[in-house]
Write a protein that holds these residues in place. Sequence first.
Motif, PDB file in Angstrom:
ATOM      1  N   ALA A   1       2.230   0.643  -1.846  1.00 29.67           N
ATOM      2  CA  ALA A   1       1.625   1.548  -2.675  1.00 29.67           C
ATOM      3  C   ALA A   1       1.027   0.668  -3.912  1.00 29.67           C
ATOM      4  N   LEU A   2       2.020  -0.190  -4.439  1.00 28.93           N
ATOM      5  CA  LEU A   2       1.862  -0.939  -5.552  1.00 28.93           C
ATOM      6  C   LEU A   2       0.503  -1.905  -5.203  1.00 28.93           C
ATOM      7  N   THR A   3       0.526  -2.431  -4.138  1.00 29.83           N
ATOM      8  CA  THR A   3      -0.430  -3.484  -3.764  1.00 29.83           C
ATOM      9  C   THR A   3      -1.557  -2.662  -3.730  1.00 29.83           C
ATOM     10  N   ALA A   4      -1.868  -1.520  -3.068  1.00 28.44           N
ATOM     11  CA  ALA A   4      -3.096  -0.577  -3.242  1.00 28.44           C
ATOM     12  C   ALA A   4      -3.836  -0.538  -4.574  1.00 28.44           C
ATOM     13  N   VAL A   5      -2.650  -0.331  -5.540  1.00 33.28           N
ATOM     14  CA  VAL A   5      -3.410  -0.189  -6.958  1.00 33.28           C
ATOM     15  C   VAL A   5      -3.856  -1.471  -7.494  1.00 33.28           C
ATOM     16  N   CYS A   6      -3.185  -2.293  -7.131  1.00 34.49           N
ATOM     17  CA  CYS A   6      -3.489  -3.852  -7.544  1.00 34.49           C
ATOM     18  C   CYS A   6      -4.793  -4.060  -6.930  1.00 34.49           C
ATOM     19  N   VAL A   7      -5.142  -3.695  -5.938  1.00 35.60           N
ATOM     20  CA  VAL A   7      -6.446  -4.309  -5.158  1.00 35.60           C
ATOM     21  C   VAL A   7      -7.471  -3.648  -5.744  1.00 35.60           C
ATOM     22  N   ILE A   8      -7.167  -2.090  -6.028  1.00 33.30           N
ATOM     23  CA  ILE A   8      -8.228  -1.339  -6.425  1.00 33.30           C
ATOM     24  C   ILE A   8      -8.841  -2.000  -8.219  1.00 33.30           C
ATOM     25  N   VAL A   9      -7.583  -2.404  -8.750  1.00 36.76           N
ATOM     26  CA  VAL A   9      -7.960  -2.783 -10.048  1.00 36.76           C
ATOM     27  C   VAL A   9      -8.843  -3.991 -10.129  1.00 36.76           C
ATOM     28  N   THR A  10      -8.233  -4.747  -9.184  1.00 42.52           N
ATOM     29  CA  THR A  10      -9.029  -5.997  -8.754  1.00 42.52           C
ATOM     30  C   THR A  10     -10.192  -6.104  -8.846  1.00 42.52           C
TER      31      THR A  10
ATOM     32  N   ALA B   1       0.753 -10.606  -4.529  1.00 45.25           N
ATOM     33  CA  ALA B   1       0.056 -11.719  -3.791  1.00 45.25           C
ATOM     34  C   ALA B   1      -1.084 -11.546  -3.011  1.00 45.25           C
ATOM     35  N   PRO B   2      -1.367 -10.341  -2.071  1.00 37.97           N
ATOM     36  CA  PRO B   2      -2.575 -10.199  -1.496  1.00 37.97           C
ATOM     37  C   PRO B   2      -3.592  -9.550  -2.078  1.00 37.97           C
ATOM     38  N   LYS B   3      -3.546  -9.241  -3.397  1.00 36.55           N
ATOM     39  CA  LYS B   3      -4.330  -8.311  -4.408  1.00 36.55           C
ATOM     40  C   LYS B   3      -5.870  -8.582  -4.104  1.00 36.55           C
ATOM     41  N   SER B   4      -6.176  -9.568  -3.615  1.00 33.83           N
ATOM     42  CA  SER B   4      -7.723 -10.142  -3.571  1.00 33.83           C
ATOM     43  C   SER B   4      -8.284  -9.813  -2.311  1.00 33.83           C
ATOM     44  N   VAL B   5      -7.715  -9.257  -1.326  1.00 35.38           N
ATOM     45  CA  VAL B   5      -8.302  -8.663   0.034  1.00 35.38           C
ATOM     46  C   VAL B   5      -8.424  -7.236   0.132  1.00 35.38           C
ATOM     47  N   THR B   6      -9.137  -6.624   0.960  1.00 32.21           N
ATOM     48  CA  THR B   6      -9.226  -5.286   1.272  1.00 32.21           C
ATOM     49  C   THR B   6      -8.137  -4.478   1.280  1.00 32.21           C
ATOM     50  N   THR B   7      -7.895  -3.286   0.954  1.00 35.89           N
ATOM     51  CA  THR B   7      -6.707  -2.283   0.732  1.00 35.89           C
ATOM     52  C   THR B   7      -5.834  -2.539   1.735  1.00 35.89           C
ATOM     53  N   PRO B   8      -6.374  -1.964   3.326  1.00 33.94           N
ATOM     54  CA  PRO B   8      -5.598  -2.037   4.523  1.00 33.94           C
ATOM     55  C   PRO B   8      -4.861  -3.372   4.643  1.00 33.94           C
ATOM     56  N   VAL B   9      -5.570  -4.248   4.538  1.00 33.51           N
ATOM     57  CA  VAL B   9      -4.771  -5.651   5.109  1.00 33.51           C
ATOM     58  C   VAL B   9      -3.984  -5.979   4.016  1.00 33.51           C
ATOM     59  N   ALA B  10      -4.221  -5.877   2.800  1.00 29.95           N
ATOM     60  CA  ALA B  10      -3.467  -6.206   1.535  1.00 29.95           C
ATOM     61  C   ALA B  10      -2.011  -5.506   1.860  1.00 29.95           C
ATOM     62  N   MET B  11      -2.160  -4.065   2.083  1.00 25.29           N
ATOM     63  CA  MET B  11      -0.816  -3.278   2.104  1.00 25.29           C
ATOM     64  C   MET B  11      -0.114  -3.922   3.304  1.00 25.29           C
ATOM     65  N   GLY B  12      -0.832  -4.055   4.529  1.00 20.96           N
ATOM     66  CA  GLY B  12       0.061  -4.747   5.656  1.00 20.96           C
ATOM     67  C   GLY B  12       0.745  -5.843   5.435  1.00 20.96           C
ATOM     68  N   ILE B  13      -0.099  -7.049   4.655  1.00 19.94           N
ATOM     69  CA  ILE B  13       0.482  -8.177   4.189  1.00 19.94           C
ATOM     70  C   ILE B  13       1.829  -8.038   3.177  1.00 19.94           C
ATOM     71  N   ALA B  14       1.632  -7.248   2.249  1.00 24.18           N
ATOM     72  CA  ALA B  14       2.643  -6.927   1.191  1.00 24.18           C
ATOM     73  C   ALA B  14       4.031  -6.285   2.099  1.00 24.18           C
ATOM     74  N   LYS B  15       3.778  -5.428   2.963  1.00 25.43           N
ATOM     75  CA  LYS B  15       4.970  -4.923   3.864  1.00 25.43           C
ATOM     76  C   LYS B  15       5.593  -5.892   4.325  1.00 25.43           C
ATOM     77  N   GLU B  16       4.789  -6.996   5.044  1.00 20.08           N
ATOM     78  CA  GLU B  16       5.265  -8.133   5.779  1.00 20.08           C
ATOM     79  C   GLU B  16       6.175  -9.048   5.084  1.00 20.08           C
TER      80      GLU B  16
END
Length: 241
Positions: free
Chosen positions: A158-167, A137-152
């Motif tokens: 970790a999967l979110t971080a990969v998706c963010v980079i690929v995006t 869901a949060p793949k289109s924002v910068t990694t630290p924020v996306a990881m925080g949203i995913a955890k919430e």
Amino acid sequence: MEPADLTQLWVYLSTKPLTGLTITLVAYAIGFWLYQKSNRNPVCNPVVIAIAIIAAILHFTGTPYSVYFDGAQFVHFLLGPATVALAVPLFRQMETLKRALPVIIFGVLFGSLMATASTVAIAHLLGASMETLASLAPKSVTTPVAMGIAKEIGGVPALTAVCVIVTGIVGATLGPAVMNMIGLTDWRARGFAMGVAAHGIGTARAFQVNQTAGAFSGLSMGLNTIATALTVPFLWHWLFG
């Protein structure tokens, strides 16, 4: 030099923090050189090339990522100052930004919601689990924020971080071609689209092409991060409990 000597040399070098830093800088220099040689073809994205080179080195030398990161963390630390430095081109484009502010706000809100909704909908149709959906869901924002949203919302950071980079890589690589295809020529609009869709990597690409595009990309990246951080957790808990 014998292969055994080379192995011993690498074992020695891999324990030194500056080795990771040197590999990172050299890999990016090679990537940027190839990017320049290709006449700045977006397919030859220097970030993609650098990642491939570093991954190959770590794989073939059997070096754990944690060992490499002991040196690469110096570059990682500079992400903070580099992000703050985006305020400089934004300030230089302040008058242009003020005139376009209503459109920018609407575009960020619409882009943020569409980026999340389209990703979750496609993944759901493909049979992804709830945990995977929350990670995407949060793949289109910068990694630290996306990881925080995913955890919430119950995702895997970790999967979110990969998706963010690929995006970011896909957006920076294919974004210019897509915008050329639809005839989008305004540098403000092009930069804005890159920032919303491809966050930091897209913004770096925009700055390489045009300063105005880079300024609008940096602004949209920051606003999209705020919008996503505020709306995605709320909508997720509202829709899925």
